[in-house]
Design a protein around this motif. Structure first.
Motif, PDB file in Angstrom:
ATOM      1  N   ASN A   1       6.591   8.282  -1.239  1.00 59.85           N
ATOM      2  CA  ASN A   1       5.405   8.444  -2.094  1.00 59.85           C
ATOM      3  C   ASN A   1       4.268   9.141  -1.346  1.00 59.85           C
ATOM      4  O   ASN A   1       4.313   9.305  -0.128  1.00 59.85           O
ATOM      5  CB  ASN A   1       4.956   7.083  -2.606  1.00 59.85           C
ATOM      6  N   LYS A   2       3.259   9.508  -2.128  1.00 57.75           N
ATOM      7  CA  LYS A   2       2.049  10.175  -1.624  1.00 57.75           C
ATOM      8  C   LYS A   2       2.345  11.589  -1.128  1.00 57.75           C
ATOM      9  O   LYS A   2       1.629  12.123  -0.284  1.00 57.75           O
ATOM     10  CB  LYS A   2       1.335   9.332  -0.551  1.00 57.75           C
TER      11      LYS A   2
ATOM     12  N   ASP B   1       1.705  14.570  -2.332  1.00 56.84           N
ATOM     13  CA  ASP B   1       0.876  15.018  -3.442  1.00 56.84           C
ATOM     14  C   ASP B   1       0.950  16.525  -3.683  1.00 56.84           C
ATOM     15  O   ASP B   1       0.490  17.006  -4.716  1.00 56.84           O
ATOM     16  CB  ASP B   1      -0.596  14.634  -3.200  1.00 56.84           C
TER      17      ASP B   1
ATOM     18  N   SER C   1       4.856  11.526  -6.114  1.00 53.98           N
ATOM     19  CA  SER C   1       3.434  11.234  -6.015  1.00 53.98           C
ATOM     20  C   SER C   1       3.045  10.386  -7.213  1.00 53.98           C
ATOM     21  O   SER C   1       3.126  10.827  -8.353  1.00 53.98           O
ATOM     22  CB  SER C   1       2.625  12.529  -6.011  1.00 53.98           C
ATOM     23  N   GLY C   2       2.664   9.164  -6.904  1.00 49.94           N
ATOM     24  CA  GLY C   2       2.262   8.245  -7.965  1.00 49.94           C
ATOM     25  C   GLY C   2       0.981   8.694  -8.636  1.00 49.94           C
ATOM     26  O   GLY C   2       0.864   8.651  -9.853  1.00 49.94           O
ATOM     27  N   THR C   3       0.040   9.133  -7.840  1.00 53.27           N
ATOM     28  CA  THR C   3      -1.242   9.520  -8.447  1.00 53.27           C
ATOM     29  C   THR C   3      -1.115  10.764  -9.301  1.00 53.27           C
ATOM     30  O   THR C   3      -1.773  10.884 -10.325  1.00 53.27           O
ATOM     31  CB  THR C   3      -2.350   9.739  -7.384  1.00 53.27           C
TER      32      THR C   3
ATOM     33  N   ASN D   1       0.762  -1.252   0.000  1.00 54.74           N
ATOM     34  CA  ASN D   1       0.000   0.000   0.000  1.00 54.74           C
ATOM     35  C   ASN D   1       0.789   1.295   0.000  1.00 54.74           C
ATOM     36  O   ASN D   1       0.208   2.360   0.151  1.00 54.74           O
ATOM     37  CB  ASN D   1      -0.973   0.054   1.186  1.00 54.74           C
ATOM     38  N   VAL D   2       2.087   1.207  -0.163  1.00 57.23           N
ATOM     39  CA  VAL D   2       2.846   2.464  -0.253  1.00 57.23           C
ATOM     40  C   VAL D   2       2.726   3.070  -1.654  1.00 57.23           C
ATOM     41  O   VAL D   2       3.058   4.227  -1.867  1.00 57.23           O
ATOM     42  CB  VAL D   2       4.333   2.302   0.115  1.00 57.23           C
ATOM     43  N   GLY D   3       2.263   2.253  -2.636  1.00 53.24           N
ATOM     44  CA  GLY D   3       2.051   2.786  -3.986  1.00 53.24           C
ATOM     45  C   GLY D   3       2.994   2.206  -5.030  1.00 53.24           C
ATOM     46  O   GLY D   3       3.205   2.800  -6.083  1.00 53.24           O
ATOM     47  N   LYS D   4       3.518   1.030  -4.777  1.00 58.51           N
ATOM     48  CA  LYS D   4       4.466   0.422  -5.723  1.00 58.51           C
ATOM     49  C   LYS D   4       3.842   0.200  -7.099  1.00 58.51           C
ATOM     50  O   LYS D   4       4.414   0.575  -8.120  1.00 58.51           O
ATOM     51  CB  LYS D   4       4.971  -0.923  -5.183  1.00 58.51           C
ATOM     52  N   SER D   5       2.653  -0.426  -7.109  1.00 64.40           N
ATOM     53  CA  SER D   5       2.033  -0.729  -8.406  1.00 64.40           C
ATOM     54  C   SER D   5       1.647   0.543  -9.139  1.00 64.40           C
ATOM     55  O   SER D   5       1.737   0.608 -10.369  1.00 64.40           O
ATOM     56  CB  SER D   5       0.769  -1.551  -8.225  1.00 64.40           C
ATOM     57  N   THR D   6       1.225   1.541  -8.394  1.00 61.01           N
ATOM     58  CA  THR D   6       0.843   2.808  -9.019  1.00 61.01           C
ATOM     59  C   THR D   6       2.042   3.416  -9.754  1.00 61.01           C
ATOM     60  O   THR D   6       1.938   3.837 -10.906  1.00 61.01           O
ATOM     61  CB  THR D   6       0.322   3.788  -7.939  1.00 61.01           C
TER      62      THR D   6
HETATM   63  P1  GDP Z   1       1.297  -1.222  -3.469  1.00 61.04           P
HETATM   64  O1  GDP Z   1       0.598  -2.207  -2.597  1.00 61.04           O
HETATM   65  O2  GDP Z   1       2.565  -0.708  -2.821  1.00 61.04           O
HETATM   66  O3  GDP Z   1       1.536  -1.716  -4.873  1.00 61.04           O
HETATM   67  O4  GDP Z   1       0.338   0.068  -3.547  1.00 61.04           O
HETATM   68  P2  GDP Z   1      -0.710   0.517  -4.691  1.00 61.04           P
HETATM   69  O5  GDP Z   1      -0.003   1.055  -5.869  1.00 61.04           O
HETATM   70  O6  GDP Z   1      -1.686  -0.572  -4.881  1.00 61.04           O
HETATM   71  O7  GDP Z   1      -1.381   1.756  -3.957  1.00 61.04           O
HETATM   72  C1  GDP Z   1      -2.055   1.648  -2.704  1.00 61.04           C
HETATM   73  C2  GDP Z   1      -3.042   2.780  -2.560  1.00 61.04           C
HETATM   74  O8  GDP Z   1      -2.368   4.042  -2.485  1.00 61.04           O
HETATM   75  C3  GDP Z   1      -4.003   2.895  -3.738  1.00 61.04           C
HETATM   76  O9  GDP Z   1      -5.270   3.204  -3.231  1.00 61.04           O
HETATM   77  C4  GDP Z   1      -3.443   4.055  -4.533  1.00 61.04           C
HETATM   78  O10 GDP Z   1      -4.436   4.735  -5.258  1.00 61.04           O
HETATM   79  C5  GDP Z   1      -2.854   4.936  -3.455  1.00 61.04           C
HETATM   80  N1  GDP Z   1      -1.748   5.786  -3.953  1.00 61.04           N
HETATM   81  C6  GDP Z   1      -0.699   5.389  -4.727  1.00 61.04           C
HETATM   82  N2  GDP Z   1       0.116   6.435  -4.980  1.00 61.04           N
HETATM   83  C7  GDP Z   1      -0.430   7.516  -4.363  1.00 61.04           C
HETATM   84  C8  GDP Z   1      -0.038   8.889  -4.274  1.00 61.04           C
HETATM   85  O11 GDP Z   1       0.969   9.351  -4.814  1.00 61.04           O
HETATM   86  N3  GDP Z   1      -0.846   9.707  -3.539  1.00 61.04           N
HETATM   87  C9  GDP Z   1      -1.978   9.255  -2.927  1.00 61.04           C
HETATM   88  N4  GDP Z   1      -2.697  10.126  -2.237  1.00 61.04           N
HETATM   89  N5  GDP Z   1      -2.379   7.966  -3.001  1.00 61.04           N
HETATM   90  C10 GDP Z   1      -1.614   7.102  -3.702  1.00 61.04           C
END
Ligand code: GDP
Ligand code: GDP
Length: 436
Positions: free
Chosen positions: A119-120, A122, A145-147, A13-18
């Motif tokens: 990450n995050k 924003d 920021s991945g998003t 949930n840190v945003g790796k896949s994003t």
């Molecule tokens: P992973 O488990 O590390 O691969 O994480 P995911 O890519 O699945 O992201 C987990 C959650 O964090 C998702 O709900 C994403 O939409 C959210 N997320 C990813 N990158 C960002 C970012 O840069 N900012 C914010 N606010 N949320 C993010």
């Protein structure tokens, strides 16, 4: 030339896949449009400025029901084993957690370069959050920021700085690099051992070392070869090595670095769905391909079965119609001498350049014999053709209107080119371009 590999690690949930999807951009979805062939979502090609590299989302390697900590350790270990540079990703909104520290400890001992992405983050106000991450001990934290796609450029600049020099590998192009892919137990390790002519264990590694790949050079009839190591050949006993995603990822990585890919099929069990998927990767990558039917010693009547098997293969692997088929036994070494000549031939064809004037004669003869059918009253005109690259051989055909080049006509031209020049073992690509 081998591309550098970057792996993204971090707790869930840190945003790796994003971030992975953002860096890989549209490539993955384009590739997945090819019927029957899908690349695994955790390994893909990415690009920054003029540098191409391969990216792994280690979050995609999951170990069934194992506890989180075990999963995270395994994922960090994949990164340590497979990557040239590791992106360690944390969440700027949560601060440092115990799980982050666990990952940090593993990475710290690995001696691989680590770039810390927070990450995050924003918006600019949140940049203050990054300072506490200095205490993880990986130098400057990069706010991203991945998003929103922020900060990725600065982070990638840092990643690229750590790529190893590749000059040496570029020089020896006479060497044929090949890999063996196939389902578990088709006989990849056995075939390598037979080719090398001795019962040696490929994975003679000292525990704890982090060598990237164990490539084995050998020489046969004055030709130098290198066998590129794939998962399933090394058997080092790490927990994640039995996961399907990891073995696909290793196969893709090995294919990438090969000139020729040997796709193994087990004669004893016959062709299975997974065989097609695996063979698809080799075709997709534009590599030369040789199909190897192993365990031929288990078959009863030779010649008749060979023909039957060939029909089945051609039927199941239509996209590999250019690939020669070799029947052998890694175990008894029967017919094993038939393999390398095919590998050599496929490799030569993969790198072959044809003369432009002869190419144009072939195309014009083809056109005279079988003019392109009209589409909506318009007729395809071909002005000339030229080979623009090798590995695989790629041709551009200059025409009045590219849309008039129907798939079936392109296929017809491909067959004429194959008949004239003999490109056995290699895919060839043809593009129609408007003459400007
Ligand atoms: P992973 O488990 O590390 O691969 O994480 P995911 O890519 O699945 O992201 C987990 C959650 O964090 C998702 O709900 C994403 O939409 C959210 N997320 C990813 N990158 C960002 C970012 O840069 N900012 C914010 N606010 N949320 C993010
Ligand atoms: P890998 O998982 O693809 O590397 O497969 P291995 O090389 O470990 O072989 C799997 C099993 O198949 C082993 O028990 C081998 O002894 C057996 N095997 C490999 N090649 C042959 C062969 O040509 N004939 C027979 N009968 N068995 C083979």
């Amino acid at each position: 030339m081998r591309k550098s590999v970057v792996a993204i690690v971090g707790r869930p949930n840190v945003g790796k896949s994003t971030i992975f999807n953002r860096l890989v951009g549209e490539r993955i979805s384009i590739v997945e449009d090819t019927p029957g062939v899908t690349r695994d979502r955790i390994y893909a090609e990415a690009e920054w400025l003029t540098t191409n590299f391969n990216l792994i989302d280690t979050g995609g390697i999951e170990l069934g029901d194992e506890p989180l900590l075990v999963q995270m350790r395994a994922q960090a270990q994949v990164a340590i084993d497979e990557a040239d540079v590791i992106v360690f990703m944390v969440n700027g909104r949560d601060g440092i957690t115990g799980a982050d520290e666990e990952v940090a400890n593993l990475l710290f001992r690995s001696n691989k370069p680590v770039v810390l992405g927070v990450n995050k983050v924003d918006n600019p106000e949140m940049r203050e959050n990054i300072y506490e991450f200095y205490s993880l001990g990986f130098g400057e934290p990069f706010p991203i920021s991945g998003t929103h796609g922020l900060g990725l450029g600065d982070m990638l600049d840092e990643v690229i700085k750590h790529f190893p020099e590749r000059e040496q590998e570029m020089e020896d192009d006479e060497t044929i690099r090949f890999s063996l892919i196939g389902r578990p137990n088709v006989g990849k390790s056995s075939l390598v051992n037979s080719l090398l002519g001795q019962e040696r264990v490929i994975a003679s590694e000292i525990p704890g070392t982090t060598r990237d790949a164990i490539d084995t050079p050998f020489t046969k009839d004055d030709q130098d070869y290198v066998i590129i190591d794939t998962a399933g050949m090394r058997k080092r006993g790490k927990v994640y090595e039995s996961t399907e995603r990891y073995s696909i990822m290793r196969a893709l990585k090995a294919i990438e670095r090969s000139d020729v890919v040997l796709t193994l099929i087990d004669a004893d069990t016959g062709i299975q769905e997974q065989d097609k998927k695996i063979a698809g990767y080799a075709h997709e990558a534009g590599k030369a391909v040789v199909i190897v039917v192993n365990k031929w010693d288990t078959m009863e009547v030779e010649e008749k079965t060979m023909k039957e098997f060939e029909d089945k293969i051609r039927d199941n692997f239509r996209f590999l119609d250019y690939a020669p088929i070799v029947y052998l036994s890694a175990k008894t070494k029967k017919r094993i001498h038939t393999l390398l000549p095919r590998v050599l031939e496929a490799s030569e064809n993969h790198a072959k350049r044809v003369q432009t004037n002869v190419l144009n004669d072939v195309i014009m003869d083809a056109l005279a014999m079988n003019p392109a059918p009209s589409i909506k009253g318009q007729k395809l005109k071909i002005f000339y053709a030229s080979q623009v690259s090798v590995k695989p051989p790629t041709f551009v055909v200059f025409v009045n209107e590219p849309e008039l080049m129907h798939f079936t006509y392109e296929r017809f031209l491909e067959n004429r080119i194959r008949d004239a020049f003999g490109f056995e073992g290699t895919p060839i690509k043809i593009f129609a371009r408007r003459r400007s």
